[in-house]
Design a protein around this motif. Structure first.
Motif, PDB file in Angstrom:
ATOM      1  N   GLU A  24       0.765  -1.173  -0.106  1.00  0.00           N
ATOM      2  CA  GLU A  24       0.065   0.018  -0.005  1.00  0.00           C
ATOM      3  C   GLU A  24       0.857   1.153  -0.030  1.00  0.00           C
ATOM      4  O   GLU A  24       0.552   2.328  -0.688  1.00  0.00           O
ATOM      5  N   MET A  25       2.063   1.451   0.872  1.00  0.00           N
ATOM      6  CA  MET A  25       2.924   2.474   0.907  1.00  0.00           C
ATOM      7  C   MET A  25       3.474   2.496  -0.514  1.00  0.00           C
ATOM      8  O   MET A  25       3.654   3.746  -0.911  1.00  0.00           O
ATOM      9  N   ALA A  26       4.002   1.533  -1.126  1.00  0.00           N
ATOM     10  CA  ALA A  26       4.703   1.625  -2.568  1.00  0.00           C
ATOM     11  C   ALA A  26       3.731   2.206  -3.357  1.00  0.00           C
ATOM     12  O   ALA A  26       4.119   2.967  -4.241  1.00  0.00           O
ATOM     13  N   ALA A  27       2.358   1.830  -3.496  1.00  0.00           N
ATOM     14  CA  ALA A  27       1.514   2.669  -4.307  1.00  0.00           C
ATOM     15  C   ALA A  27       1.597   3.783  -4.195  1.00  0.00           C
ATOM     16  O   ALA A  27       1.590   4.657  -5.133  1.00  0.00           O
ATOM     17  N   ARG A  28       1.368   4.182  -3.025  1.00  0.00           N
ATOM     18  CA  ARG A  28       1.329   5.878  -2.491  1.00  0.00           C
ATOM     19  C   ARG A  28       2.469   6.684  -2.830  1.00  0.00           C
ATOM     20  O   ARG A  28       2.387   7.723  -3.065  1.00  0.00           O
ATOM     21  N   VAL A  29       3.598   5.935  -2.986  1.00  0.00           N
ATOM     22  CA  VAL A  29       4.777   6.855  -3.047  1.00  0.00           C
ATOM     23  C   VAL A  29       5.434   6.520  -4.396  1.00  0.00           C
ATOM     24  O   VAL A  29       6.431   7.010  -4.684  1.00  0.00           O
ATOM     25  N   ASN A  30       4.718   5.815  -5.189  1.00  0.00           N
ATOM     26  CA  ASN A  30       5.124   5.406  -6.702  1.00  0.00           C
ATOM     27  C   ASN A  30       6.355   4.590  -6.528  1.00  0.00           C
ATOM     28  O   ASN A  30       7.223   5.048  -7.705  1.00  0.00           O
ATOM     29  N   LEU A  31       6.748   3.710  -6.094  1.00  0.00           N
ATOM     30  CA  LEU A  31       7.931   2.867  -5.907  1.00  0.00           C
ATOM     31  C   LEU A  31       7.382   1.562  -6.020  1.00  0.00           C
ATOM     32  O   LEU A  31       6.073   1.026  -5.577  1.00  0.00           O
ATOM     33  N   SER A  32       8.206   0.566  -6.085  1.00  0.00           N
ATOM     34  CA  SER A  32       7.962  -1.032  -6.061  1.00  0.00           C
ATOM     35  C   SER A  32       7.956  -1.392  -4.265  1.00  0.00           C
ATOM     36  O   SER A  32       8.836  -0.597  -3.617  1.00  0.00           O
ATOM     37  N   VAL A  33       7.772  -2.619  -4.209  1.00  0.00           N
ATOM     38  CA  VAL A  33       7.678  -2.908  -2.905  1.00  0.00           C
ATOM     39  C   VAL A  33       9.006  -3.033  -2.242  1.00  0.00           C
ATOM     40  O   VAL A  33       9.377  -2.652  -1.245  1.00  0.00           O
ATOM     41  N   THR A  34      10.019  -3.717  -3.225  1.00  0.00           N
ATOM     42  CA  THR A  34      11.403  -3.744  -2.419  1.00  0.00           C
ATOM     43  C   THR A  34      12.098  -2.590  -1.828  1.00  0.00           C
ATOM     44  O   THR A  34      12.639  -2.506  -1.066  1.00  0.00           O
ATOM     45  N   PRO A  35      12.272  -1.397  -2.912  1.00  0.00           N
ATOM     46  CA  PRO A  35      12.668  -0.252  -2.450  1.00  0.00           C
ATOM     47  C   PRO A  35      12.097   0.258  -1.144  1.00  0.00           C
ATOM     48  O   PRO A  35      12.638   1.046  -0.125  1.00  0.00           O
ATOM     49  N   VAL A  36      10.698   0.167  -1.036  1.00  0.00           N
ATOM     50  CA  VAL A  36      10.034   0.695   0.218  1.00  0.00           C
ATOM     51  C   VAL A  36      10.349   0.057   1.191  1.00  0.00           C
ATOM     52  O   VAL A  36      10.844   0.729   2.445  1.00  0.00           O
ATOM     53  N   HIS A  37      10.337  -1.472   1.131  1.00  0.00           N
ATOM     54  CA  HIS A  37      10.773  -2.040   2.144  1.00  0.00           C
ATOM     55  C   HIS A  37      12.156  -1.873   2.807  1.00  0.00           C
ATOM     56  O   HIS A  37      12.659  -1.666   4.008  1.00  0.00           O
ATOM     57  N   ASP A  38      13.066  -1.584   1.821  1.00  0.00           N
ATOM     58  CA  ASP A  38      14.601  -1.352   1.856  1.00  0.00           C
ATOM     59  C   ASP A  38      14.725  -0.154   2.901  1.00  0.00           C
ATOM     60  O   ASP A  38      15.507   0.231   3.739  1.00  0.00           O
ATOM     61  N   ARG A  39      13.994   0.983   2.324  1.00  0.00           N
ATOM     62  CA  ARG A  39      14.074   2.299   2.949  1.00  0.00           C
ATOM     63  C   ARG A  39      13.329   2.489   4.183  1.00  0.00           C
ATOM     64  O   ARG A  39      14.016   2.974   5.185  1.00  0.00           O
TER      65      ARG A  39
END
Length: 153
Positions: A24-39
């Protein structure tokens, strides 16, 4: 690391709702799941994200009285501060305790059921501390704003 705009966006989302999924967060910040998880993991590791909590409705739990309390210690000694800090740390009714500058030493945020409960807390917990010289209590009539969200802009 200094958080960039995307990191701040993620922290803002987490402050608003820590139950959002990574997807859900990835969709809101326009990134894929892996970079959001890493961040997010990096923000946690570097201490920008301290912990995840659940905010409870104090009124539903019968904690209807919110009190701010100014405390003045008898002496400005290290031992007095240590004694007071230790005692307050053991009081679940105290939500916040800050050492402040000005005409008193501490500002406490206290939550209890009602005035009677506060009177009991006052007499059994605060007024019995040797280091306490003066206590001044302020009962909150209504809260205009209450948030845990830090401004990130």
């Amino acid at each position: 690391m200094n958080p960039d705009a995307t990191d701040r966006q993620l922290m803002k989302l987490l402050q608003q709702n820590a139950q959002l999924t990574i997807k859900e967060m990835a969709a809101r910040v326009n990134l894929s799941v892996t970079p959001v998880h890493d961040r997010i993991r990096k923000l946690e590791k570097e201490g920008y994200i301290e912990r995840y909590v659940c905010l409870l409705n104090r009124r539903k739990l019968g904690k209807n009285l919110l009190v701010y309390c100014n405390i003045t210690l008898d002496k400005q000694r290290k031992e007095s501060f240590e004694e007071f800090n230790e005692a307050v740390g053991q009081m679940p009714e105290v939500l916040e305790c800050c050492v402040v500058s000005g005409s008193f030493d501490y500002l406490l945020k206290i939550v209890v059921d009602d005035v009677e409960a506060y009177n009991q807390f006052y007499q059994q917990n605060l007024s019995v501390l040797k280091s306490v010289l003066h206590i001044s209590s302020f009962f909150v009539m209504s809260q205009v704003k209450s948030t845990t969200e830090l401004p990130l802009e």
